[in-house]
Design an enzyme around this catalytic site. Structure first.
Site, short mmCIF file in Angstrom:
data_model
loop_
_atom_site.label_atom_id
_atom_site.label_comp_id
_atom_site.label_asym_id
_atom_site.label_seq_id
_atom_site.Cartn_x
_atom_site.Cartn_y
_atom_site.Cartn_z
N HIS A 187 43.98 17.92 19.79
CA HIS A 187 45.33 18.34 20.19
C HIS A 187 46.32 17.43 19.52
O HIS A 187 46.30 16.21 19.69
CB HIS A 187 45.50 18.28 21.71
N CYS A 188 47.22 18.01 18.73
CA CYS A 188 48.20 17.22 17.97
C CYS A 188 49.57 17.36 18.62
O CYS A 188 50.14 18.45 18.63
CB CYS A 188 48.26 17.69 16.52
N PRO A 189 50.13 16.28 19.16
CA PRO A 189 51.46 16.39 19.78
C PRO A 189 52.56 16.69 18.77
O PRO A 189 53.60 17.25 19.13
CB PRO A 189 51.66 15.01 20.42
N ASN A 192 52.61 20.18 18.77
CA ASN A 192 52.63 20.71 20.13
C ASN A 192 51.62 21.82 20.33
O ASN A 192 51.91 22.86 20.91
CB ASN A 192 54.04 21.22 20.50
N ASN A 193 50.40 21.60 19.85
CA ASN A 193 49.37 22.63 19.98
C ASN A 193 48.02 22.01 19.64
O ASN A 193 47.95 20.94 19.02
CB ASN A 193 49.65 23.80 19.03
#
Length: 336
Positions: A187-189, A192-193
């Site tokens: 999950h990559c902030p 945002n996904n």
């Protein structure tokens, strides 16, 4: 617990949902019916802040490159060529960022079944495969739904105890997306996904274009410093020398940080694709139970088709999707 005709494995030993459990399967089914027509968007505060920061940092770089370095330049073609190249890279990077952020990262809507598993569902195979379109839903692991899958006797399927869905092969639960994500890499902030099966290509393009634009900005900064030193900082910019120095130093720092981060991420993503192994699977040392697609086969499966310039295009397969128009429980909702 072994329902008739199949077995269900649950690593945390949660039973199947009973009829009086808290999950509302009817509301889940109705919301899944139009999932293909809605925008996928994760309402996570940290992720939204990071995504906005990404756009602001790219906008800052574009401002410095355009208004501090290129427009004051006396070389017309130098300004035009570099301006077109940098702005094209910025547009492609931000477009890839949007596609990564707004693309459903998984590939199953209602059943949560892998296509290879769906092939063993007898008469229900066609209906199961026709639903391989969107997110793994919450709370679909009910007794009634399990019976409707027409699984062979003794066939093992998995249930996620956190979102209570039928878990497809190579899926992992994301605590931020609150969904099981098939082929979840991480999950990559910043986007945002989750990076998963359906948006990994856009994430790779995002890291590549950011790395290229960072290198281009650093090269332009080098030429600008040389030009300013030779001209005694008098005509190299429309801004005062102190402001020019501060803007260029911040751009250099941003370019170095962005290039280092995105170059590393680009390399790890290409390595994962060529080995058909997600970062989570690598960290957990999971033994592959699937037929691995290595090197070019893996690249083709992620980017689609044989090598071509379309691999570099973040707009491939783009279509407008409508926002939800009716209110749902707890207010308007933009994620599925």
């Amino acid at each position: 617990m072994q329902p008739s005709g199949h077995r269900l494995r649950d690593v945390e030993h949660h039973p199947l949902l009973a009829e009086n459990d808290n999950y509302d399967s009817s509301s889940s089914s109705s919301s899944e019916a139009d999932v293909a027509d809605r925008v996928w968007f994760i309402r996570d505060g940290c992720g939204m802040i990071c995504a906005v920061m990404t756009w602001l940092l790219v906008a800052y770089a574009d401002f410095v490159v355009t208004f501090v370095m290129l427009l004051p330049s006396k070389d017309f073609w130098y300004s035009v060529v570099n301006g077109v190249i940098f702005n094209c890279l910025a547009v492609l990077a931000l477009s890839s960022h949007l596609r990564t952020m707004l693309t459903d990262p998984v590939s199953t809507v209602k059943t949560g079944l892998d296509p290879t598993l769906a092939g063993s569902c007898g008469e229900g195979t066609e209906s199961v495969q026709s639903l391989l379109l969107g997110a793994v839903p919450k709370g679909n692991a009910t007794k009634e739904y399990m019976e409707s899958l027409q699984l062979k006797p003794g066939e093992v399927i998995y249930k996620c105890p956190k979102c209570c869905c039928i878990k497809p092969e190579r899926a992992h639960h994301c605590s931020i997306c609150k969904r099981c994500i098939r082929k979840m890499d991480h999950h990559c902030p910043w986007v945002n996904n989750c990076v998963g099966e359906k948006n990994q290509r856009f994430f790779v393009l995002f890291t590549m274009y950011i790395a290229l634009s960072s290198v281009h900005a650093l090269i332009l900064c080098g030429f600008q410093f040389i030009s300013c030193v030779r001209g005694q900082w008098t005509e190299c910019s429309d801004f005062s020398p102190p402001i020019t120095v501060i803007l260029l130093i911040f751009l250099c720092l941003e370019g170095l940080l962005f290039f280092t981060f995105t170059a590393v991420m680009f390399g790890t993503q290409i390595h994962s694709i060529c080995n058909d192994e997600t970062e989570i699977e690598r960290l957990k040392s999971e033994k592959p139970t699937w037929e691995r697609r290595l090197r070019w086969e893996g690249m083709k499966s992620v980017f689609g088709g044989p090598p071509s310039l379309l691999w570099m295009n973040p707009f491939v397969g783009f279509r407008f999707r409508r926002l939800p128009t009716r209110p749902r429980k707890g207010g308007p909702e933009f994620s599925v």
